[in-house]
Write an enzyme that holds these catalytic residues in place. Structure first.
Site, PDB file in Angstrom:
ATOM      1  CB  ILE A   1      -0.812   0.141   1.233  1.00  0.00           C
ATOM      2  CG1 ILE A   1      -1.045  -1.032   2.022  1.00  0.00           C
ATOM      3  CG2 ILE A   1      -1.909   1.119   1.111  1.00  0.00           C
ATOM      4  CD1 ILE A   1      -2.134  -0.662   3.223  1.00  0.00           C
ATOM      5  CB  SER A   2       0.984   4.285  -1.821  1.00  0.00           C
ATOM      6  OG  SER A   2       0.742   3.845  -2.936  1.00  0.00           O
ATOM      7  CD  GLN A   3       5.336   8.417   1.828  1.00  0.00           C
ATOM      8  OE1 GLN A   3       5.512   8.429   0.513  1.00  0.00           O
ATOM      9  NE2 GLN A   3       6.296   9.195   2.402  1.00  0.00           N
TER      10      GLN A   3
END
Ligand code: SAH
Length: 224
Positions: A71-73
């Protein structure tokens, strides 16, 4: 109207971690859209993390979710969503469901979310997780997201959560007039976040800065 009472974010713990994440990682770096900030403070990111990573769920970094995906930052998730300028009335298409976190955040900012994932295990576990957490306006579809999801098109907004050298043509076609599409575009190690707006059937492109996403596979992505 969008309601922020969906999901169980309000009643779970980690609320203080989420508040700190929003203030120190997101607002401070320039995301000012209050609806996006509230949605990020509401969705229980730890519920989307693998059990062994729960303690890292609110850290300022991407989160591994298994199968070589992340999952992205939090800041990137928020910045992508802010660029779409959602009002709460849109039908949104997401490509790359992953663990379902970003779809859950979008569900608080839009009317309806369709999200497509090409790994069957992730599509199934995300659909179950989103159902369990009460995100009833998110529909998870299993398949090649580079083809979009024509059945529910056109979409007021589209977000692509994986990187390809160019934006797949079917996705640009499924974008509504006046709609916005945000995507990481480029090679594996050099990508730029790009925002496309469709006006009079033309696409206006804005560069939003460097980024790094996992590759978008499939017919109009990387073949693998
Ligand atoms: N938004 C996600 C994270 C996305 S990671 C979240 O919040 O968890 C990128 C995802 O894109 C991965 O799950 C990967 O399997 C998926 N993906 C890659 N190519 C795809 C394709 N052609 N169609 C659908 N999903 C794809």
């Amino acid at each position: 109207m969008t309601s922020f009472s969906k999901g169980n974010g309000g009643s779970s713990n980690f609320a203080e971690e989420r508040r700190l994440m929003v203030e120190s990682q997101i607002r401070k770096r320039g995301v000012a859209d209050e609806r996006v900030l509230l949605a990020m403070a509401t969705v229980p990111r730890h519920e989307f993390a693998p059990r062994s990573r729960v303690h890292q769920a609110y850290a300022d970094e991407p989160l591994p979710i298994g199968y070589g995906q992340t999952i992205s930052q939090p800041y990137i998730v928020a910045a992508m969503l802010a660029s779409l300028e959602l009002t709460g009335r849109e039908k949104v298409l997401e490509i790359g469901t992953g663990c379902g976190y970003q779809a859950a955040v979008v569900s608080l900012l839009a009317r309806e979310v369709h999200t497509v994932e090409h790994l069957p295990e992730l599509a199934q576990s995300s659909a179950e997780r989103l159902r369990r957490l009460g995100y009833r306006n998110v529909h998870v579809h299993y398949g090649d997201g580079t083809l979009g999801f024509a059945d529910s098109s056109p979409y007021g907004a589209i977000l692509i959560a994986a990187a390809a050298p160019t934006v797949p043509e079917p996705l640009l076609e499924q974008l509504a007039e006046g709609g916005r599409l945000v995507a990481p575009v480029g090679e594996e190690d050099r990508q730029e976040l790009q925002l496309f707006t469709k006006r009079a059937s033309q696409l206006i492109v804005k560069q939003c800065g460097p980024c790094r996403f996992v590759p978008l596979m499939g017919k109009y992505g990387r073949r693998g």
